[in-house]
Write an enzyme that holds these catalytic residues in place. Structure first.
Site: not given
Ligand code: NAD
Length: 503
Positions: A392, A158, A182, A185, A290
């Site tokens: 985090e 997000f 995708k 959401e 991140c």
């Molecule tokens: P999230 O993991 O909750 O969601 C990311 C995606 O994964 C979404 O599309 C979601 O639908 C899906 N998802 C979530 N939980 C899932 C599960 N249990 N099983 C399968 N799919 C699942 O992440 P977020 O809260 O949207 O974003 C924040 C996270 O992203 C932080 O941990 C941040 O550090 C990380 N991030 C990392 C980078 C990087 O380059 N390392 C860059 C940006 C964000």
């Protein structure tokens, strides 16, 4: 920015399949409310199986012709897309601010950082060139060609609704692949706008498709036999799951995950610059980056600068992202806010001093927003073993730690399981060089608080922050979205044979 207190009309987000926005027949929907005031913004479908299958079929069908479109033409589509994104930056940024909450300045940055990757995709021809070695045997040369993989997919978080989709689809598509995306959401609006701009830029129908949903859509992507590679950015739970499930299905997977970025401040650093950099990188975008700094390790006499950090952070203005002068917008959801507050409370119970407490911050007129003000934890107890230090938080919460030497600071940073980014502030070249060589993190900043590489380089990560063997964008992107040369020894042998036949 004159946003209404309530969005005039909630609308349903569509899938984007075969070059058009298509209404979903979903029976389950996710409500999106503005993080600043809970005003309904839109509903996101959990795309049905038939819709997800249709998106993949469309991408598979489009691949058969898109892969043969001359590279100059693919590159021209990217030039056009670049122009459209530039023209419509304000529209994209406004939609991000409304849906995701970040300030308009941050939202413009979100679009701009993605735009820079599109600019790289414009030069795809040079990036895709293979290698040649003449005379490997009598009458035989070896060539390597890079062939597209097929249908690739992207699963997005997000926190950068425009930048992260743009990390993924432009390079994959420019390299001759087709794509199923995708978006998160929680904020799919920018991804939908980008898909429609790509169509307007001349992308043939089916080359880029968008589906929606949560875990079920993710598992569909991991399991679909027609999807050959997955780019993921998000948290560790999802990222580990996707890496394991996708690679088990034989896909190439790159998984950029969570972070706990430390900044080390040495006493010889330029004090005002270091303090202001720490404040900006810790609390900007409400800590939902991140590459946000979440631990400041103050070395020796720099320990005395803690008060400057607290003073500067307490002056930041918290409020809705569209309001002039706001520095810290809301967190994405109520649950995210409650989790951040819980981690602070647990750490306080474990002995941390909450020297700046942003829990329950009052924002006039936006009482229902997901706001947490800048929060700083300090004291001897703050460190490994404390929940706000180990987890985090992904919110505007900074841990301050004081150590005696650079060596101790390096040891502390390297004991962290994550390895996304880290920075040092110092005027000593020797200390900077030592830090750069000894630290275990993907991105290292020297007097730079958020060392995100420009897209000519790759965005890396180590430890628990990354799974995979090929990083995002930069020169490595051509490897992610193309088969490796090993495949093409076959082509090379055939070519050698042709040459022999001609001679
Ligand atoms: P999230 O993991 O909750 O969601 C990311 C995606 O994964 C979404 O599309 C979601 O639908 C899906 N998802 C979530 N939980 C899932 C599960 N249990 N099983 C399968 N799919 C699942 O992440 P977020 O809260 O949207 O974003 C924040 C996270 O992203 C932080 O941990 C941040 O550090 C990380 N991030 C990392 C980078 C990087 O380059 N390392 C860059 C940006 C964000």
């Amino acid at each position: 920015m004159p946003y209404p207190q309530r969005h005039p009309r909630q609308f349903d987000v569509c899938n984007f399949i075969d070059g058009e926005a298509r209404e979903s027949a979903a029976t389950s929907w996710i409500d999106i409310n503005s993080p600043a005031n809970q005003a309904p913004v839109c509903r996101v479908p959990r795309s049905t199986s038939a819709e997800m299958e249709a998106a993949v079929s469309s991408a598979k069908e489009a691949f058969s012709s898109w892969r043969d479109v001359p590279v100059q033409h693919r590159s021209r589509v990217m030039f056009k897309l670049q122009g459209l994104i530039r023209e419509r930056t304000e529209e994209l940024a406004a939609s991000i601010t409304l849906e995701q909450g970040k300030t308009l300045a941050d939202a413009r940055g979100d679009v701009f950082r993605g735009l820079e990757v599109v600019e790289q995709a414009c030069g795809v021809g040079a990036a895709m060139m293979g290698e040649t070695l003449g005379g490997v045997a009598a009458g035989m040369d070896t060539y390597s060609y890079r062939e597209p993989i097929g249908v690739c997919a992207g699963i997005c978080p997000f926190n950068f609704p425009a930048m992260i989709p743009l990390w993924m689809f432009p390079l994959a598509i420019a390299a001759g692949n087709t794509f199923v995306m995708k978006p998160s959401e929680k904020c799919p609006g920018a991804a939908m706008k980008l898909a429609s701009m790509a169509s307007e830029a001349g992308l043939p129908d089916g080359v880029l498709n968008v589906i929606h949903g949560g875990h079920e859509a993710v598992d569909f992507v991991c399991d679909s036999p027609d999807i050959k590679a997955i780019s993921f950015v998000g948290g560790n739970q999802a990222g580990e799951h996707i890496f394991a499930r996708g690679t088990a299905a034989g896909k190439r997977v790159q998984s950029n995950m969570g972070a706990k970025n430390h900044v080390v401040v040495l006493p010889d650093a330029e004090r005002d610059a270091a303090v202001s950099a720490v404040i900006g990188a810790s609390f900007g975008a409400a800590g939902q980056r991140c590459m946000a700094l979440s631990v400041a390790v103050l070395v020796g006499e720099a320990g005395g600068w803690a008060q400057d950090i607290v003073r500067g952070a307490s002056a930041l203005k918290v409020g809705p992202g569209w309001k002039e002068g706001v520095d810290v917008g809301p967190m994405i959801t109520r649950e995210a806010r409650e989790r951040a507050e819980r981690l602070v409370q647990e750490s306080q119970d474990a002995g941390a001093d909450v020297v700046l407490d942003g829990r329950g911050v009052a924002v006039d007129g936006y009482e229902s927003g997901n706001f947490v003000g800048p929060t700083i934890l300090s004291g001897k107890q703050v460190g490994p073993g404390m929940s706000a230090y180990d987890s985090e938080v992904f919110g505007p919460v900074l841990c301050l730690v004081t150590v005696g030497t650079l060596e101790e600071a390096v040891g502390l940073v390297n004991s962290c399981s994550y390895g996304n980014g880290t920075s040092i502030f110092t005027r000593s070249g020797a200390a900077a060089r030592r830090f750069q060589r000894e630290i275990h993190a993907g991105q290292v900043g020297i007097n730079v608080p958020v060392p995100v590489p420009l897209p000519f380089f790759s965005f890396t990560g180590s430890g628990a922050s990354f799974r995979g063997d090929i990083n995002f964008y930069g020169k490595q992107a051509r490897m992610e979205y193309r088969w490796s040369e090993i495949q093409h020894d076959l082509v090379a042998t055939i070519t050698g044979g042709i040459r022999k036949a001609l001679s």
